[in-house]
Design an enzyme around this catalytic site. Structure first.
Site, PDB file in Angstrom:
ATOM      1  N   SER A   1       3.612   7.409  -4.369  1.00 42.20           N
ATOM      2  CA  SER A   1       3.587   6.056  -4.286  1.00 42.20           C
ATOM      3  C   SER A   1       5.034   5.483  -4.042  1.00 42.20           C
ATOM      4  O   SER A   1       5.079   4.096  -4.219  1.00 42.20           O
ATOM      5  CB  SER A   1       3.216   5.322  -5.448  1.00 42.20           C
TER       6      SER A   1
ATOM      7  N   PHE B   1      16.846  10.023   3.259  1.00 38.60           N
ATOM      8  CA  PHE B   1      16.218   9.521   2.105  1.00 38.60           C
ATOM      9  C   PHE B   1      15.997  10.004   0.903  1.00 38.60           C
ATOM     10  O   PHE B   1      15.916  11.459   0.984  1.00 38.60           O
ATOM     11  CB  PHE B   1      14.448   9.340   2.866  1.00 38.60           C
TER      12      PHE B   1
ATOM     13  N   SER C   1      -5.017   0.677   0.863  1.00 37.04           N
ATOM     14  CA  SER C   1      -4.716   2.036   1.115  1.00 37.04           C
ATOM     15  C   SER C   1      -5.157   2.433   2.405  1.00 37.04           C
ATOM     16  O   SER C   1      -6.400   1.961   2.901  1.00 37.04           O
ATOM     17  CB  SER C   1      -5.314   2.820  -0.104  1.00 37.04           C
TER      18      SER C   1
ATOM     19  N   GLU D   1       3.537   5.705 -12.089  1.00 38.97           N
ATOM     20  CA  GLU D   1       2.243   5.070 -11.477  1.00 38.97           C
ATOM     21  C   GLU D   1       1.040   4.862 -12.015  1.00 38.97           C
ATOM     22  O   GLU D   1      -0.173   4.764 -11.540  1.00 38.97           O
ATOM     23  CB  GLU D   1       1.996   6.215 -10.470  1.00 38.97           C
TER      24      GLU D   1
END
Length: 356
Positions: free
Chosen positions: A183, A175, A317, A15
């Site tokens: 993120s 998932f 964001s 990230e």
């Protein structure tokens, strides 16, 4: 006199680019009439580089990638006050992912006895590890989706056994996530055994621990939390990704997501979201800030997905947008975070570390 602020960004994690984007956006919100801002850049190789004070907001992330001779690795002495210059009043860590928001840097700053914005060691590390987070949420009585987790060695030694376990305990779709990353990096949706195998292999590129969650049909709702011992919550916001799910590209690249702020929710549902967000904040022993992510089903069932102890501050964001709609503008939000950091630091200085 201006407060001396250290912006700490970059880092070794996947990230890294997100951190640069956050630092760039953060610089645009800082009041340079109040603060003297010192950039501290960690390269992807882990080298620390100090820059001269910023003259103003940066116009691109390239400006933040400080060139020149790096400080010696594992030598933090050059970042400590020397007596030749005033100490930094507060550090603002803007590091996302491992070696940044997982408690490692927070521990370093604690050892250096420097005030810093955001969560401490425990909340950062527990909030980063999705499995530990889920186990603590169970203790707090928070409703979650079913999940399975395992380590790389487990997968290598008994892949079929874990595939069977997923199929027995969960239903498609699922998932697949690296346990220690944020993120949406390394996350995949799987609707069959073949897709699950590929998703696990992708997630293992980023972490040794994998968590597989039951898919949920529901609205994605997020709430911002701000404070120390008496946290407050923002209005709720809804994420409506135009893709299969809210992935890294949608979050940080193309803005291919609709954000509805405030989310249209019954008052009782919002009140329950606030209660759950505060419970999550307190069970993790958070300080400063946190974003809590939920699913809300058509039957108004509330399921906590995860929390982020260092939410992003990029143009896309949710966290700063939530507080903006609550009445706290971006610059005021930063001032609040700095004040909370100094409050927590001053409280810690009252602790007694020697026996009488």
């Amino acid at each position: 006199m201006k407060k001396r602020i250290g912006l700490l960004y970059g880092g070794k994690s996947a990230e890294h680019e997100v951190s640069l984007t956050t630092a760039s956006a953060f610089s645009k919100a800082l009041d340079f009439d109040k603060y003297e801002v010192y950039p501290i850049y960690i390269t992807q190789e882990g080298e620390w580089r100090k820059g001269t004070p910023l003259a103003g907001p940066v116009s691109s992330i390239e400006e933040l990638q400080i060139e020149g001779e790096a400080e010696r690795k594992n030598d933090i002495s050059s970042f400590l006050p020397t007596g030749k210059e005033p100490a930094l009043d507060v550090i603002i860590p803007l590091l996302h992912g491992p070696n940044g928001e997982d408690g490692t840097v927070q521990g370093l700053l604690e050892v250096m006895n420097l005030p810093y914005v955001g969560n401490g060691v425990l909340a950062s590390s527990a909030g980063m590890d999705k499995v530990v987070m889920k186990q603590l949420f169970e203790q707090a009585g928070l409703h979650q989706t079913p999940y399975v987790y395992f380590l790389r060695r487990d997968w290598k030694n008994s892949q079929d056994q874990w595939l069977d376990k997923v199929e027995q305990e969960l239903t498609w779709p699922v998932f697949v996530k690296p346990a220690n990353l944020g993120s949406s990096v390394g996350i995949s949706k799987a609707e069959s055994r073949e897709e699950l195998i590929a998703a696990v292999e992708e997630a293992l590129k980023f972490d040794r621990k994998i968590v597989i969650e039951q898919g949920v049909v529901g609205r994605e709702i997020e709430v911002g939390v701000l404070g120390n011992d008496e946290p407050e919550c923002s209005v709720a916001g809804e994420i409506k990704p135009l893709k299969a799910f809210y992935d890294y590209q949608a979050k940080y690249k193309d803005g291919n997501t609709a954000m509805i702020i405030p989310a249209e929710l019954p008052e009782a549902v919002y009140a329950e979201l606030v209660d759950s967000a505060k419970k999550a904040f307190k069970i993790l022993d958070c300080t400063g800030l946190m974003r809590a992510d939920f699913f809300v089903t058509d039957a108004h069932e509330i399921i906590i997905n995860e929390v982020n102890t260092l939410p992003g501050f990029t143009p896309y964001s949710m966290f700063p947008l939530l507080w903006q709609h609550t009445g706290l503008e971006y610059p005021d939000l930063i001032e609040k975070l700095i004040a909370l950091a100094i409050e927590r630091f001053e409280e810690k200085q009252l602790l007694q570390f020697k026996m009488d």
